[in-house]
Design an enzyme around this catalytic site. Structure first.
Site, mmCIF file in Angstrom:
data_model
loop_
_atom_site.group_PDB
_atom_site.id
_atom_site.type_symbol
_atom_site.label_atom_id
_atom_site.label_comp_id
_atom_site.label_asym_id
_atom_site.label_seq_id
_atom_site.Cartn_x
_atom_site.Cartn_y
_atom_site.Cartn_z
ATOM 1 N N GLU A 112 0.818 -1.203 0.000
ATOM 2 C CA GLU A 112 0.000 0.000 0.000
ATOM 3 C C GLU A 112 0.857 1.261 0.000
ATOM 4 O O GLU A 112 0.495 2.273 -0.614
ATOM 5 C CB GLU A 112 -0.926 0.008 1.224
ATOM 6 C CG GLU A 112 -2.008 -1.043 1.207
ATOM 7 C CD GLU A 112 -1.540 -2.402 1.724
ATOM 8 O OE1 GLU A 112 -2.363 -3.320 1.801
ATOM 9 O OE2 GLU A 112 -0.329 -2.540 2.048
ATOM 10 N N ARG A 158 8.050 -13.290 0.580
ATOM 11 C CA ARG A 158 7.343 -12.025 0.713
ATOM 12 C C ARG A 158 7.779 -11.256 1.954
ATOM 13 O O ARG A 158 7.908 -10.033 1.918
ATOM 14 C CB ARG A 158 5.827 -12.301 0.778
ATOM 15 C CG ARG A 158 4.966 -11.078 1.067
ATOM 16 C CD ARG A 158 4.994 -10.101 -0.090
ATOM 17 N NE ARG A 158 4.125 -8.967 0.148
ATOM 18 C CZ ARG A 158 4.472 -7.857 0.786
ATOM 19 N NH1 ARG A 158 5.708 -7.746 1.272
ATOM 20 N NH2 ARG A 158 3.632 -6.871 0.949
ATOM 21 N N LEU A 196 0.379 -8.935 -9.084
ATOM 22 C CA LEU A 196 0.824 -9.392 -10.398
ATOM 23 C C LEU A 196 1.138 -8.230 -11.332
ATOM 24 O O LEU A 196 1.843 -8.391 -12.338
ATOM 25 C CB LEU A 196 -0.229 -10.302 -11.022
ATOM 26 C CG LEU A 196 -1.611 -9.711 -11.309
ATOM 27 C CD1 LEU A 196 -1.717 -9.154 -12.726
ATOM 28 C CD2 LEU A 196 -2.699 -10.750 -11.073
#
Length: 432
Positions: A67, A271, A340
């Site tokens: 974000e 991640r 993606l």
């Protein structure tokens, strides 16, 4: 205050000791969680007001890393539209806060968003008195919204998304969610599906203005470095991008059972940074030769290993550019998929697992355009990536389709910035 929000407020108040304990545990792996802990409960140093004091802020909340990177595009565009902008930037995760530091100018302020109790929210709003609040993507909290409504701080939910799973949960708790969504000043949705779900939850006339992530321009230096890695590699490079817990084990099973996969140079990028060591250990225990990005620095990566481990932050364009194709993390476990769009912007074709509810429409569009293919599980995903390597024409077409897909959907940053400015002007002229 409604009965539902009263009960919710009691629960969030009672959970504060658990939050403190969680922060202490997280800080052992990520020291950023030990930073400015009182801010989590609405206690801010007076000097955080900066040069001009309260009442000057355009407040943007970007909960975590993804974000915050999307917010960077919006912030840059807002600075163009509002040259005197004073930025108040809030986060909830250490990676988001670290990334957000790159976006600050000398008169800006960065703090933690408070835990969603009425008292903490009130202290936050009394301290900063923002002109407007901008919540990135999903961050609608009942007490935060109610507090802003009382304080006459218009809230904009921008780059808004709401997948089917979250929508079902919000409907189950409609006594909390519906008043919160209804109190928003504006909702700027990514897709028509997001807009319709938000409308059903009470959001006022959601607008569909696209996804900020399409406006990302990858760092050319990182793209060039990635291309040099790919050219120097003695084998084709395949990437498992932004993998989540359990996916590396699934990949390992597929690798062991697929001889052709063992002839490829693999690059695995977890991640979350707190998992780097665990993933390295998992691969080493399986007998694979592993080289960590943090160990080779400015040199080209070694060629005599099975896996390059991307244990760095802020280098995803480098990793995508170094790969011939990528398997998208969090889509092979039921976690909804990672971003993606970033892969497409780097001209990297994508193999999607069965779980992409976080980017449902983008996933459908990417598959339809030829930028991505869908796999039923990790084994199928590895085979689909290998199929691209066997067909150079198909691989070239997929590279071109990925880049075209990313470029075709740009423009959300300007549209969303203009909508936020309109909300600010409406407040100005309604409160002369």
């Amino acid at each position: 205050m409604s009965i539902a929000r009263t009960l919710y407020s009691l629960l969030t108040w009672a959970a504060q000791p658990l939050l403190k304990r969680k922060l202490r545990r997280r800080a052992q792996a990520e020291p950023g969680y030990a930073q400015a802990v009182p801010e989590r409960f609405g206690y801010y140093c007076p000097d955080t007001l900066g040069r001009d004091g309260a009442g000057q802020w355009v407040w943007i909340h970007a909960v975590s890393l993804g974000e915050t990177r999307a917010a960077a595009l919006l912030i840059n565009t807002l600075r163009t539209n509002l040259p005197q902008l004073r930025l108040l930037l809030t986060h909830s995760t250490a990676t988001g806060r670290a990334e957000g530091q790159k976006l600050l100018l000398p008169d800006d302020v960065q703090v933690w968003l408070p835990w969603d109790t009425p008292a903490a929210v009130q202290r936050f709003l009394q301290q900063f008195q923002p002109l407007v609040g901008v919540l990135m993507e999903t961050e609608v909290w009942p007490n935060l919204v109610a507090g802003c409504q009382r304080a006459d701080v218009p809230l904009v939910l921008t780059n808004a998304r709401l997948n089917a799973q979250s929508f079902a949960g919000a409907k189950r708790w409609s006594a909390l969610s519906r008043p919160a969504y209804a109190a928003l000043a504006a909702v700027l949705a990514q897709t028509t599906q997001d807009a319709e779900r938000l409308r059903q939850l009470g959001a006022p006339q959601p607008s569909v203005l696209g996804n900020l992530k399409f406006d990302v321009q990858p760092d050319p230096a990182l793209l060039a470095l990635g291309a040099s890695w790919r050219s120097a590699s003695r084998r084709p490079v395949l990437l498992l991008a932004s993998s989540r817990e359990g996916e590396e084990a699934l990949w390992l099973q597929a690798w062991r059972s697929t001889p052709a996969a063992q002839q490829v140079q693999w690059l695995i990028v977890p991640r979350h940074p707190q998992r780097f060591d665990a993933v390295a250990q998992l691969l080493a225990d399986a007998g694979l030769r592993v080289a960590r990005r943090s160990h080779w620095g400015e040199r080209l990566p070694p060629h005599n290993v099975d896996v390059w481990l991307g244990d760095s932050l802020g280098e995803m364009p480098l990793y995508y550019a170094s790969a011939h194709a990528a398997l998208l993390g969090a889509s092979f476990a039921p976690l909804g998929g990672q971003n993606l769009i970033e892969a497409a912007a780097c001209a990297c074709p994508i193999v999607l697992g069965p779980h992409t509810f976080n980017f449902a429409q983008a996933a459908e569009q990417a598959c339809a355009s030829g930028a991505a293919v869908r796999a039923s599980d990790m084994h199928d995903g590895v085979h689909q990536a290998l199929n691209w390597l066997y067909d150079s024409d198909a691989l070239d077409a997929a590279h071109q389709a990925a880049l075209a897909f990313a470029q075709a959907h740009r423009g959300a940053a300007q549209a969303q910035a203009q909508a936020i400015v309109r909300v600010m002007l409406q407040k100005k002229y309604s409160n002369p």
